[in-house]
Enzyme design. Structure first.
Site, PDB file in Angstrom:
ATOM      1  N   GLU A 210       1.085  -1.196  -0.119  1.00  0.00           N
ATOM      2  CA  GLU A 210      -0.156   0.119   0.090  1.00  0.00           C
ATOM      3  C   GLU A 210       0.945   1.336  -0.063  1.00  0.00           C
ATOM      4  OE1 GLU A 210      -3.951  -1.249   2.625  1.00  0.00           O
ATOM      5  OE2 GLU A 210      -1.989  -1.270   3.944  1.00  0.00           O
TER       6      GLU A 210
ATOM      7  N   MET B  59      -8.463  -2.901   8.783  1.00  0.00           N
ATOM      8  CA  MET B  59      -7.776  -3.527   9.962  1.00  0.00           C
ATOM      9  C   MET B  59      -6.890  -2.718  11.062  1.00  0.00           C
ATOM     10  SD  MET B  59      -7.227  -7.058   8.146  1.00  0.00           S
ATOM     11  CE  MET B  59      -6.721  -8.183   9.447  1.00  0.00           C
TER      12      MET B  59
ATOM     13  N   ASP C 277     -12.145  -4.212  -2.501  1.00  0.00           N
ATOM     14  CA  ASP C 277     -12.892  -5.351  -2.435  1.00  0.00           C
ATOM     15  C   ASP C 277     -14.588  -5.099  -2.217  1.00  0.00           C
ATOM     16  OD1 ASP C 277     -11.350  -5.723  -0.135  1.00  0.00           O
ATOM     17  OD2 ASP C 277     -12.914  -6.381   0.453  1.00  0.00           O
TER      18      ASP C 277
HETATM   19  N1  ADE Z   1      -8.363  -4.290   3.650  1.00  0.00           N
HETATM   20  C1  ADE Z   1      -9.035  -4.259   2.383  1.00  0.00           C
HETATM   21  N2  ADE Z   1     -10.189  -5.061   2.171  1.00  0.00           N
HETATM   22  C2  ADE Z   1     -10.368  -5.348   3.463  1.00  0.00           C
HETATM   23  C3  ADE Z   1     -11.575  -6.172   4.057  1.00  0.00           C
HETATM   24  N3  ADE Z   1     -12.504  -6.570   3.231  1.00  0.00           N
HETATM   25  N4  ADE Z   1     -11.562  -6.328   5.430  1.00  0.00           N
HETATM   26  C4  ADE Z   1     -10.679  -5.900   6.080  1.00  0.00           C
HETATM   27  N5  ADE Z   1      -9.587  -5.143   5.742  1.00  0.00           N
HETATM   28  C5  ADE Z   1      -9.407  -4.965   4.387  1.00  0.00           C
END
Ligand code: ADE
Length: 240
Positions: A13, A175, A199
């Protein structure tokens, strides 16, 4: 001069930001820790960027709230920033209007998986809600959307997690941010969280598949918007 420290969980990242800002490696004071720091100057801003680093036992990037806490504490002690920026990627819900590559500013940051039903105070402690006072104004100036940044220690999503996440109007699930916010609050350092979507959690492909497929593109879009934010901060510093 304004001192800005960016906290970024994974080197994937951070790579594009480090490259475009031409930051150089510098030592963190405590060699026991895995976090790695980079430093440089951008348009009059004194910039440091810290990543959590590679876990020595598992040889993976140290993601999640525990490394984020240590990194933020160490970074604040070493760099004494005027402002923290947590830049990273996130998951989001398509049916709440999100798309891959959207970049959000976190107006509120909270845990979604720290459930402590032992009365109001423990419940609120677990939730860990942090309001980013600066987020709304910077989002407006940059033309970015805002979201509630929801932090937990799982990349996937259980039905219980989903029910809690869906309480929020627009979600950026990630997170680290709530852990970073807790340390920022202790040290009375303002925090901005900027998150780019890798996502969509209500898509048929798994989060892991989407995350891996979209990480590079989402990180580039993140970098572009980090630069727009730094340009704004630089102009404000010069005007002050
Ligand atoms: N970082 C990128 N996508 C994520 C997800 N779905 N859950 C937690 N951290 C993420």
């Amino acid at each position: 001069m304004q001192r800005i420290t960016m906290i970024v969980a994974m080197k994937q990242e951070a790579a594009s930001i480090i490259k475009h800002l031409n930051l150089s490696d510098i030592d963190m004071h405590d060699p026991v820790l895995t976090c790695q720091a980079f430093q440089g100057n951008y348009k009059g801003l004194d910039i440091s960027l810290v990543v959590n680093g590679t876990d020595r036992e598992y040889n993976v990037e140290s993601v999640g709230t525990q490394p984020a806490t240590i990194t933020t504490l160490e970074a604040i002690r070493q760099f004494k920033p005027d402002l923290l920026i947590n830049a990273g990627t996130c998951g989001a819900f398509q049916d709440k209007g999100s798309a891959i590559g959207d970049v959000y500013m976190g107006e509120k940051i909270r845990y979604f998986d720290r459930r402590i039903p032992l009365g109001e105070d423990y419940f609120a402690y677990g939730d860990g809600s942090y309001v980013s006072k600066l987020a709304g104004e910077y989002a407006r100036q940059l033309g970015l959307k805002t979201a509630v940044v929801c932090t937990g220690n799982s990349l996937d999503m259980s039905p219980t997690d989903e029910a809690i996440l869906r309480e929020e109007p627009v979600v950026a699930k990630e997170m680290e941010a709530a852990a970073i916010a807790a340390v920022a609050k202790l040290y009375k350092t303002p925090l901005l969280a900027m998150k780019s979507v890798t996502d969509l959690m209500d898509e048929k492909d798994t989060t892991a598949e989407q995350f891996l497929a979209n990480l590079t593109r989402a990180s580039e879009l993140l970098q572009q918007n980090v630069f727009r934010l730094l340009d704004l901060l630089s102009n404000q510093t010069k005007a002050a």
